[in-house]
Write an enzyme that holds these catalytic residues in place. Structure first.
Site, PDB file in Angstrom:
ATOM      1  N   TYR A   1     -50.340  69.441 -22.332  1.00 31.83           N
ATOM      2  CA  TYR A   1     -49.110  69.928 -21.710  1.00 31.83           C
ATOM      3  C   TYR A   1     -49.037  71.448 -21.827  1.00 31.83           C
ATOM      4  O   TYR A   1     -49.602  72.065 -22.734  1.00 31.83           O
ATOM      5  CB  TYR A   1     -47.891  69.259 -22.326  1.00 31.83           C
ATOM      6  CG  TYR A   1     -47.072  70.076 -23.307  1.00 31.83           C
ATOM      7  CD1 TYR A   1     -45.781  70.500 -22.993  1.00 31.83           C
ATOM      8  CD2 TYR A   1     -47.573  70.406 -24.573  1.00 31.83           C
ATOM      9  CE1 TYR A   1     -45.020  71.236 -23.894  1.00 31.83           C
ATOM     10  CE2 TYR A   1     -46.808  71.132 -25.478  1.00 31.83           C
ATOM     11  CZ  TYR A   1     -45.541  71.559 -25.131  1.00 31.83           C
ATOM     12  OH  TYR A   1     -44.788  72.278 -26.021  1.00 31.83           O
TER      13      TYR A   1
ATOM     14  N   PHE B   1     -43.877  79.515 -24.861  1.00 28.72           N
ATOM     15  CA  PHE B   1     -45.164  79.365 -24.179  1.00 28.72           C
ATOM     16  C   PHE B   1     -46.111  78.716 -25.164  1.00 28.72           C
ATOM     17  O   PHE B   1     -46.391  79.259 -26.228  1.00 28.72           O
ATOM     18  CB  PHE B   1     -45.734  80.725 -23.752  1.00 28.72           C
ATOM     19  CG  PHE B   1     -47.147  80.639 -23.210  1.00 28.72           C
ATOM     20  CD1 PHE B   1     -47.384  80.763 -21.851  1.00 28.72           C
ATOM     21  CD2 PHE B   1     -48.245  80.438 -24.049  1.00 28.72           C
ATOM     22  CE1 PHE B   1     -48.679  80.683 -21.337  1.00 28.72           C
ATOM     23  CE2 PHE B   1     -49.534  80.356 -23.549  1.00 28.72           C
ATOM     24  CZ  PHE B   1     -49.758  80.482 -22.191  1.00 28.72           C
ATOM     25  N   GLU B   2     -46.615  77.552 -24.815  1.00 27.47           N
ATOM     26  CA  GLU B   2     -47.707  76.949 -25.569  1.00 27.47           C
ATOM     27  C   GLU B   2     -48.437  75.966 -24.672  1.00 27.47           C
ATOM     28  O   GLU B   2     -47.835  75.313 -23.822  1.00 27.47           O
ATOM     29  CB  GLU B   2     -47.227  76.275 -26.861  1.00 27.47           C
ATOM     30  CG  GLU B   2     -46.287  75.105 -26.690  1.00 27.47           C
ATOM     31  CD  GLU B   2     -45.895  74.453 -28.030  1.00 27.47           C
ATOM     32  OE1 GLU B   2     -46.133  75.055 -29.103  1.00 27.47           O
ATOM     33  OE2 GLU B   2     -45.356  73.333 -27.997  1.00 27.47           O
ATOM     34  N   ILE B   3     -49.745  75.922 -24.835  1.00 27.64           N
ATOM     35  CA  ILE B   3     -50.584  74.947 -24.142  1.00 27.64           C
ATOM     36  C   ILE B   3     -51.267  74.147 -25.243  1.00 27.64           C
ATOM     37  O   ILE B   3     -51.961  74.724 -26.093  1.00 27.64           O
ATOM     38  CB  ILE B   3     -51.630  75.628 -23.242  1.00 27.64           C
ATOM     39  CG1 ILE B   3     -50.946  76.610 -22.278  1.00 27.64           C
ATOM     40  CG2 ILE B   3     -52.414  74.576 -22.457  1.00 27.64           C
ATOM     41  CD1 ILE B   3     -51.913  77.421 -21.435  1.00 27.64           C
TER      42      ILE B   3
END
Length: 432
Positions: free
Chosen positions: A219, A303-305
């Protein structure tokens, strides 16, 4: 005798005018034809069908201008391809992972999310075409659905959060929570906000179990009112998968100490009880100093993946459940950012965490703009204003290396006297 008389016509001024016009037009046509024959060679005329001199020469076919679509990672020498362009409207080449862009949003944030998605689409997703998962603790209005649908042609999945996802920790009571909110309302940002605490708890340990998210492998978190400054011409999901990276970030600031007064105490307690869940080596010394204390560094999780196997693993689930019973989400103001960051530092090695320096990004309060000239060439931002290069936590991330579990436990034992009891917010307030 004139031509009109020979033909039996009575000469008039109109006939003479028409004749002169025909002679003039014929002269112009012959002149143009002769000039085109002198100036254009056969190969040039063959490329201009329908114009003067446009007949094909020999077996030569007309040259057609076709847009050039560059595969991901391809460098084109555009100087050698006249009239070519890279299209950002057609899908990029390459595989797509089982991933989505996940957004927690309220109906009132429609304009802010439209702004974020417009930039995100232009910079990345109109080419890579990942679906969006939009979650709300209220039903989405038709106005909201229509407003978001107008921004993107990619798939949209709308979901609502019930009390299983948007509610209190089982260890707290609404009455005591209200008292704590009153005490904290002027101590820090969102100190008196109940919905903020629901959000932090949801983002810390609930969102990846939601029916619209639980089948995803990856995600990317998106929020209203954020900005993307740089073209992202590759797939970060594939980039991370191929390199064994589990967690990606852009900005790393410090947390406000008052919001997490007992978080590190409870983290240490969990570590002592669950050493078997910890890897032999990790990046724990990014968040822990040699004195055994938490230095407040964290990845800004707006913000993080993430490879969701990190959050769904036994270790992270155990850590979250322990914290959920420790009351800090509501009686203090534990955020998902420090919790994600501490967990990633405890459970991952440095090579499994990646700083996306090339992704220019802004969330209200801080921004990142790459200063490397090759990265910045794809951006519209000022590197001089970038918070990241002034961040002590970012500098620390670049310098520290993995620490052995035995060394971490030794440091914690040596600082045990500082953590015999959890600090009380009221006592900490008196000290300050």
């Amino acid at each position: 005798m004139g031509l009109p008389q020979i033909l039996g016509l009575q000469p008039t001024a109109r006939i003479y005018k028409v004749g002169l016009m025909l002679v003039a037009l014929g002269t112009i046509f012959v002149t143009l034809y002769t000039a085109s024959s002198l100036l254009l060679d056969d190969s040039t005329r063959a490329s201009l069908p329908g114009m003067l001199g446009g007949s094909k020469s020999g077996n030569q076919e007309p040259v057609q201008e076709v847009p050039v679509i560059a595969p991901v990672g391809t460098n084109l020498d555009l100087g050698k391809i006249p009239a070519a362009r890279i299209s950002y409207d057609l899908p990029a080449d390459g595989e797509r992972l089982n991933a989505a862009i996940v957004v927690l949003v309220r109906n009132s944030e429609l304009d802010g999310l439209r702004k974020s998605m417009r930039m995100f689409e232009d910079r990345f997703n109109r080419r890579f075409k990942y679906p969006y998962v939009l979650l709300n603790d209220q039903n989405f209005t038709q106005e909201f659905r229509d407003g978001i649908s107008a921004i993107t042609k990619n798939e949209l999945r709308f979901g609502t959060l019930d009390s299983d996802y948007w509610g209190y920790s089982p260890s707290v009571t609404p009455e005591e929570t209200e008292r704590k909110l009153e005490f904290n309302k002027n101590r820090y940002l969102y100190g008196g906000s109940l919905s903020y605490r629901f959000m932090c708890r949801f983002q810390s340990g609930k969102f990846y179990h939601h029916p619209l998210v639980r089948d995803l492998d990856w995600y990317w978190r998106l929020e209203p009112d954020v900005e993307y400054y740089c073209d992202i011409d590759y797939d970060p999901f594939v980039y991370m998968r191929d390199r064994g990276i589990k967690y990606g970030f852009t900005i790393a600031p410090r947390e406000g100490r008052r919001t997490v007064e007992s978080l590190w105490y409870h983290t240490r307690e969990w570590v002592k009880q669950n050493t078997h869940l910890l890897p032999p080596r990790s990046l724990v010394n990014w968040v822990m100093g040699t004195d055994g204390h938490y230095n407040l560094c964290h990845f800004w999780s707006n913000f993080e993946i993430v490879d969701l196997s990190l959050y769904r693993g036994e270790a992270y689930e155990s850590y979250f459940n322990y914290l959920d019973n420790a009351q800090g989400f509501f009686y203090e103001s534990w955020g998902d950012a420090p919790i994600h960051s501490i967990a990633a530092s405890l459970l991952l090695q440095k090579g499994e965490i990646h700083w996306f320096e090339d992704i220019g990004y802004k969330h209200p309060g801080n921004m990142h703009c790459p200063r490397d000239p090759q990265m910045h060439a794809k951006c519209v931002c000022d590197p001089a204003k970038s918070y990241t290069y002034r961040s002590a936590c970012q500098t620390r991330f670049e310098k520290v290396n993995n620490m052995a579990k035995e060394r971490m436990l030794e440091i914690m034992r040596n600082s045990e006297t500082s953590y015999l009891t959890p600090p009380s917010p009221e006592e900490e307030e008196k000290k300050s």
